[in-house]
Design a protein around this motif. Structure first.
Motif, mmCIF file in Angstrom:
data_model
loop_
_atom_site.group_PDB
_atom_site.id
_atom_site.type_symbol
_atom_site.label_atom_id
_atom_site.label_comp_id
_atom_site.label_asym_id
_atom_site.label_seq_id
_atom_site.Cartn_x
_atom_site.Cartn_y
_atom_site.Cartn_z
ATOM 1 N N ARG A 39 37.171 49.656 32.809
ATOM 2 C CA ARG A 39 37.669 50.532 31.747
ATOM 3 C C ARG A 39 36.842 51.820 31.745
ATOM 4 O O ARG A 39 35.806 51.910 32.394
ATOM 5 C CB ARG A 39 37.628 49.816 30.404
ATOM 6 C CG ARG A 39 36.254 49.437 29.904
ATOM 7 C CD ARG A 39 36.353 48.566 28.662
ATOM 8 N NE ARG A 39 35.050 48.113 28.209
ATOM 9 C CZ ARG A 39 34.327 48.718 27.267
ATOM 10 N NH1 ARG A 39 34.790 49.829 26.680
ATOM 11 N NH2 ARG A 39 33.159 48.233 26.902
ATOM 12 N N GLU A 40 37.285 52.788 31.031
ATOM 13 C CA GLU A 40 36.669 54.108 31.077
ATOM 14 C C GLU A 40 35.150 54.036 30.848
ATOM 15 O O GLU A 40 34.686 53.448 29.886
ATOM 16 C CB GLU A 40 37.294 55.019 30.015
ATOM 17 C CG GLU A 40 36.787 56.452 30.085
ATOM 18 C CD GLU A 40 37.483 57.363 29.102
ATOM 19 O OE1 GLU A 40 37.104 58.543 29.018
ATOM 20 O OE2 GLU A 40 38.411 56.902 28.403
ATOM 21 N N GLY A 41 34.415 54.642 31.787
ATOM 22 C CA GLY A 41 32.962 54.682 31.667
ATOM 23 C C GLY A 41 32.270 53.390 32.035
ATOM 24 O O GLY A 41 31.054 53.267 31.829
ATOM 25 N N HIS A 42 32.998 52.448 32.598
ATOM 26 C CA HIS A 42 32.425 51.138 32.934
ATOM 27 C C HIS A 42 32.833 50.701 34.337
ATOM 28 O O HIS A 42 33.789 51.219 34.916
ATOM 29 C CB HIS A 42 32.853 50.079 31.911
ATOM 30 C CG HIS A 42 32.264 50.287 30.557
ATOM 31 N ND1 HIS A 42 32.726 51.272 29.694
ATOM 32 C CD2 HIS A 42 31.246 49.656 29.909
ATOM 33 C CE1 HIS A 42 32.011 51.231 28.577
ATOM 34 N NE2 HIS A 42 31.119 50.258 28.684
ATOM 35 N N TYR A 43 32.085 49.713 34.844
ATOM 36 C CA TYR A 43 32.326 49.172 36.181
ATOM 37 C C TYR A 43 32.197 47.659 36.134
ATOM 38 O O TYR A 43 31.619 47.098 35.195
ATOM 39 C CB TYR A 43 31.298 49.721 37.179
ATOM 40 C CG TYR A 43 31.259 51.219 37.275
ATOM 41 C CD1 TYR A 43 31.996 51.897 38.238
ATOM 42 C CD2 TYR A 43 30.479 51.975 36.388
ATOM 43 C CE1 TYR A 43 31.961 53.284 38.334
ATOM 44 C CE2 TYR A 43 30.447 53.357 36.468
ATOM 45 C CZ TYR A 43 31.184 54.006 37.445
ATOM 46 O OH TYR A 43 31.154 55.372 37.523
ATOM 47 N N GLN A 44 32.720 47.019 37.160
ATOM 48 C CA GLN A 44 32.526 45.575 37.353
ATOM 49 C C GLN A 44 31.579 45.408 38.538
ATOM 50 O O GLN A 44 31.879 45.847 39.652
ATOM 51 C CB GLN A 44 33.857 44.878 37.634
ATOM 52 C CG GLN A 44 34.911 45.027 36.539
ATOM 53 C CD GLN A 44 34.500 44.393 35.223
ATOM 54 O OE1 GLN A 44 34.624 45.010 34.162
ATOM 55 N NE2 GLN A 44 34.010 43.162 35.280
ATOM 56 N N PHE A 45 30.433 44.777 38.275
ATOM 57 C CA PHE A 45 29.383 44.651 39.290
ATOM 58 C C PHE A 45 29.464 43.308 39.994
ATOM 59 O O PHE A 45 29.592 42.262 39.359
ATOM 60 C CB PHE A 45 28.014 44.809 38.635
ATOM 61 C CG PHE A 45 26.858 44.683 39.588
ATOM 62 C CD1 PHE A 45 26.762 45.495 40.708
ATOM 63 C CD2 PHE A 45 25.856 43.747 39.368
ATOM 64 C CE1 PHE A 45 25.694 45.381 41.596
ATOM 65 C CE2 PHE A 45 24.777 43.628 40.243
ATOM 66 C CZ PHE A 45 24.700 44.449 41.362
ATOM 67 N N ASP A 46 29.359 43.334 41.329
ATOM 68 C CA ASP A 46 29.431 42.125 42.147
ATOM 69 C C ASP A 46 28.018 41.680 42.517
ATOM 70 O O ASP A 46 27.504 42.000 43.594
ATOM 71 C CB ASP A 46 30.255 42.411 43.406
ATOM 72 C CG ASP A 46 30.614 41.152 44.171
ATOM 73 O OD1 ASP A 46 30.021 40.089 43.902
ATOM 74 O OD2 ASP A 46 31.492 41.231 45.058
#
Length: 229
Positions: free
Chosen positions: A164-171
């Motif tokens: 979502r805006e301003g965010h990431y999904q970290f692996d």
């Protein structure tokens, strides 16, 4: 005897090890990993520190560290996690095993490399080392903000998926596997199990926080170097 409530990794077959499951991750199950051996634990602080151990520590005297390495037979090395990645490592030829607690902070800070350096000091060879990454929070469940992303380099971009805006999904899982590969580890097996999404089997600090539940729960991962017969 109660049913074994744990997981093993295919590349560590032959080395006593396990990733305990179940909502309690009962320490009584540890005897199934190497038998009746003393268990070595440390005070985990999300650091890059890896230490050599040759005997258990008294509970009140556990040193601050996030990885344990030994070449002494008859010990079981254990770490606790609740979303961070537990990493178990072994060079069977050298008789060296290790257990590392690799959250993003420790992995980013160098706990993998410190663990391998200590194993190498004891005679292990990176290309002979096999590693297993146990249950940890998966990318779909691990939302981070731009400030988190900014602590990493452009080379790490592959481990971040836009969210979502301003965010990431970290692996985290893939990031830890990459650090192992870059350090020369010959084989890495990842169980690929999401602690956040599997509430029946695993504690998750982030899930508990989101649900307003107690966050003290942890699961245990361990590896043993049995005494020679």
């Amino acid at each position: 005897m109660a049913e074994w409530t744990g997981l093993i990794a295919s590349d560590l077959i032959g080395v006593p090890h396990g990733f305990l499951t179940g909502p309690q991750s009962d320490r009584a199950e540890l005897h199934r990993i190497g038998g009746d051996l003393p268990t070595v634990l440390v005070k985990q602080v999300h650091s890059p520190r890896a230490i050599y151990v040759d005997a258990p520590f008294e509970a009140e005297a556990r040193p601050e560290a996030d990885a344990l390495v030994t070449d002494k037979a008859g010990l079981r090395l254990a770490i606790v996690t609740a979303d961070c990645a537990p990493v178990l490592l072994a060079d069977e030829d050298a008789g060296v095993v290790a257990a590392a607690h690799a959250g993003w902070r420790g992995a980013h800070g160098g706990v993998i490399e410190a663990t391998l350096a200590e194993m190498t000091r004891l005679g292990a060879k990176p290309e002979r080392i096999v590693a297993a990454i146990g249950p940890a929070i998966a990318q779909d469940s691990y939302e981070v903000d731009a400030g988190f992303r900014d602590q990493f380099t452009g080379e790490d971009e592959r481990f971040f998926r836009p969210g979502r805006e301003g965010h990431y999904q970290f692996d985290l899982d893939s990031y830890v596997a990459w650090r192992l590969a870059m350090a020369g580890v010959g084989m890495t097996d990842s169980l690929g199990i999401d602690t956040y999404a599997n509430s029946a089997d695993f504690h998750s600090y982030r899930r508990a926080t989101h649900l307003g539940e107690p966050t003290e729960g942890r699961q245990i991962s361990a590896i043993a170097l049995p005494a020679s017969e």
